[in-house]
Design a protein around this motif. Structure first.
Motif, short mmCIF file in Angstrom:
data_model
loop_
_atom_site.label_atom_id
_atom_site.label_comp_id
_atom_site.label_asym_id
_atom_site.label_seq_id
_atom_site.Cartn_x
_atom_site.Cartn_y
_atom_site.Cartn_z
N ASP A 67 15.69 104.70 19.07
CA ASP A 67 16.85 104.68 19.98
C ASP A 67 18.01 105.49 19.37
OD1 ASP A 67 15.60 102.45 21.67
OD2 ASP A 67 15.68 101.53 19.69
N HIS A 68 18.22 105.31 18.09
CA HIS A 68 19.27 106.03 17.35
C HIS A 68 19.06 107.55 17.49
CE1 HIS A 68 21.95 106.38 13.71
NE2 HIS A 68 21.24 107.47 13.52
N ASN A 69 17.83 108.00 17.27
CA ASN A 69 17.55 109.44 17.36
C ASN A 69 17.68 109.94 18.80
OD1 ASN A 69 17.14 109.56 14.63
ND2 ASN A 69 14.91 109.52 14.75
N ARG A 70 17.25 109.10 19.75
CA ARG A 70 17.41 109.48 21.16
C ARG A 70 18.88 109.65 21.50
NH1 ARG A 70 13.03 104.88 23.13
NH2 ARG A 70 11.21 106.23 23.12
N ALA A 71 19.71 108.76 20.99
CA ALA A 71 21.15 108.82 21.28
C ALA A 71 21.76 110.09 20.68
CB ALA A 71 21.84 107.57 20.73
N ILE A 72 21.36 110.43 19.46
CA ILE A 72 21.86 111.66 18.82
C ILE A 72 21.47 112.87 19.66
CG2 ILE A 72 21.47 113.20 16.84
CD1 ILE A 72 21.44 110.72 15.05
N SER A 73 20.23 112.89 20.10
CA SER A 73 19.73 114.05 20.85
C SER A 73 20.46 114.20 22.19
CB SER A 73 18.23 113.88 21.05
OG SER A 73 17.75 114.85 21.92
N GLN A 74 20.68 113.08 22.89
CA GLN A 74 21.38 113.13 24.18
C GLN A 74 22.83 113.60 24.00
OE1 GLN A 74 20.10 112.65 27.30
NE2 GLN A 74 18.12 112.46 26.29
N LEU A 75 23.47 113.12 22.95
CA LEU A 75 24.87 113.50 22.70
C LEU A 75 24.95 114.98 22.30
CD1 LEU A 75 27.88 112.71 22.42
CD2 LEU A 75 27.35 111.95 20.07
N ALA A 76 23.98 115.43 21.53
CA ALA A 76 23.97 116.84 21.13
C ALA A 76 23.85 117.74 22.36
CB ALA A 76 22.81 117.10 20.16
N GLU A 77 22.97 117.34 23.29
CA GLU A 77 22.80 118.13 24.52
C GLU A 77 24.09 118.16 25.33
OE1 GLU A 77 19.46 117.52 27.20
OE2 GLU A 77 18.12 117.66 25.47
N LYS A 78 24.72 116.99 25.46
CA LYS A 78 25.94 116.88 26.26
C LYS A 78 27.07 117.75 25.70
CE LYS A 78 28.96 114.91 29.15
NZ LYS A 78 28.93 115.23 30.59
N THR A 79 27.19 117.77 24.36
CA THR A 79 28.32 118.46 23.74
C THR A 79 27.97 119.91 23.37
OG1 THR A 79 27.67 117.56 21.58
CG2 THR A 79 29.34 116.33 22.81
N GLY A 80 26.70 120.29 23.55
CA GLY A 80 26.30 121.65 23.21
C GLY A 80 26.31 121.91 21.71
N LYS A 81 26.20 120.86 20.93
CA LYS A 81 26.22 121.00 19.46
C LYS A 81 24.83 120.70 18.90
CE LYS A 81 30.70 121.54 18.98
NZ LYS A 81 31.30 122.72 18.34
N PRO A 82 24.55 121.18 17.71
CA PRO A 82 23.25 120.83 17.10
C PRO A 82 23.24 119.36 16.67
CG PRO A 82 24.57 122.13 15.57
CD PRO A 82 25.35 122.09 16.86
N VAL A 83 22.06 118.79 16.60
CA VAL A 83 21.97 117.38 16.19
C VAL A 83 22.60 117.15 14.81
CG1 VAL A 83 19.95 116.73 17.58
CG2 VAL A 83 19.60 117.74 15.33
N THR A 84 22.60 118.17 13.99
CA THR A 84 23.16 118.01 12.64
C THR A 84 24.68 117.84 12.67
OG1 THR A 84 23.16 120.42 12.55
CG2 THR A 84 21.37 119.28 11.40
N ALA A 85 25.32 118.13 13.81
CA ALA A 85 26.78 117.95 13.91
C ALA A 85 27.14 116.48 14.12
CB ALA A 85 27.32 118.79 15.06
N ILE A 86 26.13 115.68 14.45
CA ILE A 86 26.41 114.29 14.88
C ILE A 86 26.17 113.31 13.75
CG2 ILE A 86 25.64 112.47 16.48
CD1 ILE A 86 25.25 114.92 18.45
N GLN A 87 27.17 112.45 13.55
CA GLN A 87 27.08 111.43 12.50
C GLN A 87 27.54 110.10 13.07
OE1 GLN A 87 29.40 113.34 9.28
NE2 GLN A 87 27.45 113.49 8.21
N LYS A 88 27.24 109.06 12.30
CA LYS A 88 27.77 107.71 12.57
C LYS A 88 27.41 107.17 13.95
CE LYS A 88 31.40 108.33 9.18
NZ LYS A 88 32.83 108.40 8.88
#
Ligand code: NAI
Ligand code: OAA
Length: 329
Positions: free
Chosen positions: A159-180
């Motif tokens: 679920d955590h990884n799914r959330a990172i991936s969805q947020l990355a798509e929404k913000t147009g950023k790579p998954v590595t930009a997402i923390q916490k």
């Protein structure tokens, strides 16, 4: 070379097992300097298929694979295990909730908890993947009196990884930009993926997205119902992504979380954030030297509080259901 560690995997001839074992043997889970002995548990009718998987493992000639044991007896598969990944359980079909599996799967985790308590390493780290994962972990730990409850985790990393991936798509950023990122609560549709503390390139994710309607009516349900969407599309429940999440969970537990970041793990609540004690609940955590610490002091607003309470309430209902089944005292 370090001495080998023993990694037990249940349901090893299943879908997730097929994506999991090869990565464990390659060093993806515990590091490329850590030899492993795989101790694989299956039900008796699946031992023939498991033997085929073992033939393939051998055919990879993995330098880190120091041995393979197969058995239909948990006391053999869990003997001296340093890590145990409890995957073996029925998957759900379209139209079911994960909690509908409690009757079928709950009974698996009582004898497995008992066997771990008797024969595993005293420091064993147990990750429950089989659904409903949180309450199955509760059953296992409740039947393992010689181990600490905190040695039992349930997986919310997918679920955590799914959330990172969805947020990355929404913000147009790579998954590595997402923390916490945090998944609070149950691995079910009541889970609460928390954007209020997540960051994108260091900026607050909720403020950056600045769209509460998207958060509430798109992001949260997309993450929480992703498992069902995959069953609908594939006709089978997620397997490679589940195996990947199990590898990531165990890697974080064994080797620690990155400086300045955290991850999500579910384990028995100590009462933090008002979560009833003993429920196997997803929390934001850091890990250092094998020590798992809940991230403290996060501000919880009214929206989050309601979501966190709803998922706790569902876990209390599941706890009552397994008490009624005699699986937990
Ligand atoms: N926590 C999570 O995020 C996720 C959990 N899951 C769950 O993982 C579980 C396994 O999924 P799949 O590998 O796709 O299922 P699968 O049906 O392909 O494999 C399950 C394997 O477990 C074995 N098994 C059944 N009872 C057992 C027992 N008592 N001891 C040892 N092995 C036993 C079966 O023979 C089978 O080979 C399911 O409950 C599924 O819902 C799946 C995806 C994500
Ligand atoms: O949805 C399911 O039944 C399998 C699972 O747990 C997931 O993919 O998150």
């Amino acid at each position: 070379m370090k001495p080998p560690v023993r990694v037990a995997v249940t349901g090893a001839a299943g879908q997730i097992g097929y994506s999991l074992l090869f990565r464990i043997a390659s060093g993806a889970m515990l590091g490329e300097d850590q030899p492993v002995i795989l101790q694989l548990l299956e039900i008796t009718p699946a031992l023939k298929a498991l033997n085929g998987v073992v033939m393939e493992l051998k055919d990879c000639a993995f330098p880190l694979l120091a041995g393979v044991v197969t058995s239909d007896d948990p006391k053999v598969a869990f003997k001296d295990a340093d890590y145990a990944l409890l995957v073996g359980a029925l998957p759900r079909k379209a139209g079911m909730e994960r909690s509908d599996l409690l009757n079928a799967n709950g009974g698996i985790f009582k004898p497995q908890g008992e066997a771990l308590s008797e024969v595993a390493s005293r420091n064993v780290k147990v990750l429950v993947v089989g659904n409903p994962a949180n309450t199955n972990a509760l059953i296992a730990l409740s039947n393992a009196p010689k181990l600490k409850p905190s040695q039992f985790h349930a997986m919310v990393r997918l679920d955590h990884n799914r959330a990172i991936s969805q947020l990355a798509e929404k913000t147009g950023k790579p998954v590595t930009a997402i923390q916490k990122m945090t998944i609070w609560g149950n691995h079910s549709t009541t889970q609460f993926p928390d954007l209020y503390h997540a960051t994108v390139d260091g900026k607050n994710a909720y403020e950056l997205v600045n769209d509460h309607a998207w958060y509430e009516t798109t992001f949260i349900p997309t993450v929480a119902k992703r498992g069902a969407a995959i069953i609908e599309a594939r006709g089978l429940s997620s397997a490679a992504s589940a195996a990947n999440a199990a590898i990531a969970h165990m890697r974080s537990w064994a080797l620690g979380t990155a400086e300045g970041d955290w991850t999500s793990m579910a384990f028995p609540s100590d009462g933090s954030y008002g979560v009833p004690e003993g429920l196997v609940y997803g929390f934001p955590v850091t890990v250092k030297n094998g020590q798992v610490e809940i991230v403290k002091g996060l501000e919880i607003n009214a929206f989050s509080r309601a979501k966190m309470d709803a998922t706790a309430k569902e876990l209390e209902e599941e706890r009552q259901a397994v008490k009624d089944l005699g699986l937990v005292k």
